[in-house]
Design a protein around this motif. Structure first.
Motif, PDB file in Angstrom:
ATOM      1  N   VAL A   1     -25.872 -12.040   5.329  1.00  0.00           N
ATOM      2  CA  VAL A   1     -26.199 -10.643   5.028  1.00  0.00           C
ATOM      3  C   VAL A   1     -25.430  -9.706   5.958  1.00  0.00           C
ATOM      4  N   LEU A   2     -25.431 -10.014   7.251  1.00  0.00           N
ATOM      5  CA  LEU A   2     -24.725  -9.169   8.210  1.00  0.00           C
ATOM      6  C   LEU A   2     -23.226  -9.151   7.927  1.00  0.00           C
ATOM      7  N   HIS A   3     -22.681 -10.301   7.596  1.00  0.00           N
ATOM      8  CA  HIS A   3     -21.246 -10.375   7.328  1.00  0.00           C
ATOM      9  C   HIS A   3     -20.890  -9.633   6.044  1.00  0.00           C
ATOM     10  N   ARG A   4     -21.695  -9.815   4.998  1.00  0.00           N
ATOM     11  CA  ARG A   4     -21.368  -9.250   3.691  1.00  0.00           C
ATOM     12  C   ARG A   4     -21.562  -7.739   3.652  1.00  0.00           C
ATOM     13  N   ALA A   5     -22.698  -7.249   4.144  1.00  0.00           N
ATOM     14  CA  ALA A   5     -23.040  -5.841   3.955  1.00  0.00           C
ATOM     15  C   ALA A   5     -22.663  -4.945   5.129  1.00  0.00           C
ATOM     16  N   PHE A   6     -22.577  -5.500   6.330  1.00  0.00           N
ATOM     17  CA  PHE A   6     -22.428  -4.644   7.503  1.00  0.00           C
ATOM     18  C   PHE A   6     -21.055  -4.734   8.152  1.00  0.00           C
ATOM     19  N   LEU A   7     -20.328  -5.797   7.882  1.00  0.00           N
ATOM     20  CA  LEU A   7     -18.994  -5.963   8.465  1.00  0.00           C
ATOM     21  C   LEU A   7     -17.940  -5.919   7.365  1.00  0.00           C
ATOM     22  N   GLY A   8     -16.707  -6.006   7.736  1.00  0.00           N
ATOM     23  CA  GLY A   8     -15.637  -6.064   6.750  1.00  0.00           C
ATOM     24  C   GLY A   8     -15.310  -4.709   6.144  1.00  0.00           C
ATOM     25  N   PRO A   9     -14.558  -4.727   5.033  1.00  0.00           N
ATOM     26  CA  PRO A   9     -14.118  -3.470   4.396  1.00  0.00           C
ATOM     27  C   PRO A   9     -15.290  -2.771   3.703  1.00  0.00           C
ATOM     28  N   PRO A  10     -15.216  -1.459   3.495  1.00  0.00           N
ATOM     29  CA  PRO A  10     -16.298  -0.720   2.827  1.00  0.00           C
ATOM     30  C   PRO A  10     -16.539  -1.223   1.413  1.00  0.00           C
ATOM     31  N   GLY A  11     -17.801  -1.175   1.017  1.00  0.00           N
ATOM     32  CA  GLY A  11     -18.163  -1.570  -0.332  1.00  0.00           C
ATOM     33  C   GLY A  11     -18.270  -0.369  -1.253  1.00  0.00           C
ATOM     34  N   GLU A  12     -18.652  -0.643  -2.491  1.00  0.00           N
ATOM     35  CA  GLU A  12     -18.736   0.388  -3.525  1.00  0.00           C
ATOM     36  C   GLU A  12     -19.658   1.547  -3.138  1.00  0.00           C
ATOM     37  N   LEU A  13     -20.799   1.239  -2.495  1.00  0.00           N
ATOM     38  CA  LEU A  13     -21.801   2.261  -2.192  1.00  0.00           C
ATOM     39  C   LEU A  13     -21.887   2.595  -0.702  1.00  0.00           C
ATOM     40  N   THR A  14     -21.021   2.044   0.093  1.00  0.00           N
ATOM     41  CA  THR A  14     -21.111   2.246   1.543  1.00  0.00           C
ATOM     42  C   THR A  14     -20.979   3.713   1.926  1.00  0.00           C
ATOM     43  N   GLY A  15     -20.208   4.479   1.182  1.00  0.00           N
ATOM     44  CA  GLY A  15     -19.982   5.875   1.514  1.00  0.00           C
ATOM     45  C   GLY A  15     -21.242   6.713   1.532  1.00  0.00           C
ATOM     46  N   GLY A  16     -22.261   6.292   0.786  1.00  0.00           N
ATOM     47  CA  GLY A  16     -23.496   7.056   0.745  1.00  0.00           C
ATOM     48  C   GLY A  16     -24.508   6.665   1.793  1.00  0.00           C
ATOM     49  N   VAL A  17     -24.187   5.676   2.611  1.00  0.00           N
ATOM     50  CA  VAL A  17     -25.132   5.174   3.605  1.00  0.00           C
ATOM     51  C   VAL A  17     -24.933   5.916   4.917  1.00  0.00           C
ATOM     52  N   GLY A  18     -25.927   6.717   5.292  1.00  0.00           N
ATOM     53  CA  GLY A  18     -25.892   7.393   6.580  1.00  0.00           C
ATOM     54  C   GLY A  18     -26.779   6.674   7.581  1.00  0.00           C
ATOM     55  N   ASP A  19     -26.685   7.078   8.833  1.00  0.00           N
ATOM     56  CA  ASP A  19     -27.469   6.412   9.876  1.00  0.00           C
ATOM     57  C   ASP A  19     -28.941   6.819   9.777  1.00  0.00           C
ATOM     58  N   VAL A  20     -29.767   6.151  10.580  1.00  0.00           N
ATOM     59  CA  VAL A  20     -31.210   6.345  10.498  1.00  0.00           C
ATOM     60  C   VAL A  20     -31.606   7.742  10.964  1.00  0.00           C
ATOM     61  N   HIS A  21     -32.634   8.291  10.323  1.00  0.00           N
ATOM     62  CA  HIS A  21     -33.231   9.549  10.743  1.00  0.00           C
ATOM     63  C   HIS A  21     -34.233   9.279  11.869  1.00  0.00           C
ATOM     64  N   PRO A  22     -34.628  10.304  12.617  1.00  0.00           N
ATOM     65  CA  PRO A  22     -35.568  10.092  13.727  1.00  0.00           C
ATOM     66  C   PRO A  22     -36.868   9.414  13.321  1.00  0.00           C
ATOM     67  N   ALA A  23     -37.452   9.808  12.178  1.00  0.00           N
ATOM     68  CA  ALA A  23     -38.709   9.184  11.744  1.00  0.00           C
ATOM     69  C   ALA A  23     -38.513   7.695  11.480  1.00  0.00           C
ATOM     70  N   GLU A  24     -37.391   7.343  10.866  1.00  0.00           N
ATOM     71  CA  GLU A  24     -37.108   5.934  10.592  1.00  0.00           C
ATOM     72  C   GLU A  24     -36.885   5.166  11.885  1.00  0.00           C
TER      73      GLU A  24
END
Length: 498
Positions: free
Chosen positions: A437-460
């Motif tokens: 999971v870490l290798h596929r989704a979090f490392l390597g080249p950007p995926g199709e939907l990666t551009g919409g993923v922002g970092d965590v908000h304070p509440a999260e």
């Protein structure tokens, strides 16, 4: 009102107050929820500090249904206190996580406060009928959480969850009635039933009652093959709902095994311990292998729960065969520690999966890649939670699983030792699936939907970090937890081996 009763019913009172205040805004409702959850956690901590570490403490007995000798009997010990503390922490974190919720917020907060009362009440209950009432109400509460705040095919998933688990509760009730009818005088009081096991000397009846109780609790755990309601319920539930479902509600099944099945049916438990061990090993391997095949993040985490619950079932089964008392005590202690550890870690994982869905509206891992570059804090939190789940030393998962395997293999019986050895690959498979999971989704080249993923908000962030910090604290300095659990584990083992 005694401290346990205040702890149990304070959230319910607050939830009713929220429901009766229609003009309250959503954000204010969540703030009230956070304040009540924090106060409830403080009450649990006060009980923990005041508990002498021996037997039951803070007991309350009131007449309820005297015609069947069922009473309002609650109290805490080394089995219930850790689970009540974990429950309070997880509900507080879910409240903080829900600060950004916008849909039916007041009703959502009120329903979760109701669920908190139900969960705390079950872990404190010392009467079978009272336990059953809380057990059933948890099904109702979670049904509405999935049905009204879920996504995907949430109505169907909620219905499947309700029907499966309600069937399990009915079978469980039959088992409780069997214990009641087998006792003399008839009673639903757990303390009296453990003091004088009702069906000793009647192996056939004891086997039937254990089967009924076992099936009822196995559905809630869930143990294979009664697990099929779990993946869709998790996939379509809101993140906070999944965190409570996995972190707290699943423990009702495993807690029932230790609190009810083992001490009230000791002869039957010893006789069929081998069957229980097999069920545990199957759950460990099946859960890990099926999780390895998932492309949906939430379904993957759901199946790791089947895997982790399998370790608990394996441990309590091995305790029934233990020739070495120290090893049996270690196995039970590991099982209870695993309940706490799994609640913290999997709660964090499901909240983190909710962050991903909030950004991209999907859990499909094949559509992501390189998330760490865009959201490094989020990636770091997921990595810590994943390493905790796979049992990395220094985190709570390692403490729990080490005790389970050491206790299981050291029981002095070939059956338990072989089962423990067979279950060890479950850890390796879990490590492989999380690393993938870490290798596929979090490392390597950007995926199709990666551009919409922002970092965590304070509440999260403030919802997830306390769970991971507690996992780290238990992993590094577990003595504060083990000192509470071990005397209760020894008491359970003495009841099973008498």
């Amino acid at each position: 009102m005694t401290v346990p009763s205040l702890t149990i019913f304070l959230p319910l009172a607050a939830g009713l107050a929220l429901a009766a205040t229609p003009r309250l805004t959503g954000r204010t409702a969540v703030r009230v929820w956070i304040a009540v959850a924090a106060l409830d956690l403080a009450l649990v901590i006060a009980m923990w500090i005041g508990h002498d570490g021996g037997g039951l403490g803070y007991e309350t007995r009131l007449r309820w249904i005297p015609s069947v000798r069922a009473g309002y009997h609650v109290g805490v010990d080394g089995l219930s206190l850790p689970l009540m503390a974990m429950t309070s922490v997880l509900f507080l974190c879910c409240a903080v996580y829900s600060l950004r919720l916008t849909h039916r917020v007041r009703a959502f907060a009120a329903l979760f406060l109701f669920l908190q009362t139900v969960c705390l009440g079950l872990f404190a209950a010392l009467d079978l009928l009272l336990f059953f009432v809380f057990f059933d109400l948890s099904i109702v509460g979670m049904y509405f959480v999935i049905a009204y705040w879920g996504h995907g095919d949430h109505a169907r998933s909620a219905l499947k969850f309700f029907l499966y688990t309600f069937f399990g509760s009915l079978v469980l009730l039959l088992g409780f009635i069997g214990l009641y009818l087998g006792s003399d005088p008839h009673t639903f009081d757990m303390v009296e039933l453990t003091r004088a096991p009702p069906l000793d000397g009647s192996p056939g009846l004891a086997a039937l009652v254990l089967l009924a109780i076992g099936i009822g609790l196995a559905v809630k755990t869930p143990a294979v093959p009664f697990h099929t309601w779990l993946p869709p319920a998790h996939t379509d539930a809101p993140a906070a709902g999944s965190a409570i479902l996995a972190g707290v509600l699943l423990k009702m099944g495993t807690y029932g095994l230790v609190r009810i099945a083992m001490p009230t049916l000791p002869e039957a438990w010893r006789r069929y311990a081998g069957v229980i061990i097999v069920i545990g090993v199957v759950g460990v391997l099946y859960g890990a292998l099926v999780a390895l095949a998932q492309r949906d993040l939430k379904r993957l985490i759901a199946y790791t729960s089947v895997n982790h619950m399998g370790y608990i079932v394996l441990a309590v089964g091995a305790a029934g065969l233990a020739r070495d008392a120290a090893a049996g005590r270690l196995a039970v202690t590991g099982a209870v520690t695993q309940m706490v550890s799994h609640g913290l870690i999997t709660g964090a994982l499901f909240l983190l999966s909710g962050v991903l869905y909030d950004r991209a509206r999907t859990y499909d891992l094949d559509r992501f890649g390189g998330i760490a570059a865009r959201a490094p804090l989020y990636a770091g939190l997921v990595a810590v939670a994943a390493f905790a789940s796979l049992g990395l030393p220094g985190l709570s998962g390692f403490i729990a699983e080490f005790q389970i395997f050491a206790g299981t293999i050291g029981t002095g019986t070939a059956t338990a030792a072989v089962a423990g050895a067979l279950a060890v690959p479950g850890i390796l498979i879990t490590a492989a699936l999380f690393l993938r999971v870490l290798h596929r989704a979090f490392l390597g080249p950007p995926g199709e939907l990666t551009g919409g993923v922002g970092d965590v908000h304070p509440a999260e962030l403030w919802a997830v970090v306390p769970l991971l910090v507690l996992s780290l604290v238990i992993g590094v300095v577990p003595r504060f937890l083990l000192d509470v659990i071990e005397p209760a584990s020894a008491a359970v083992l003495s009841l099973v081996s008498r």
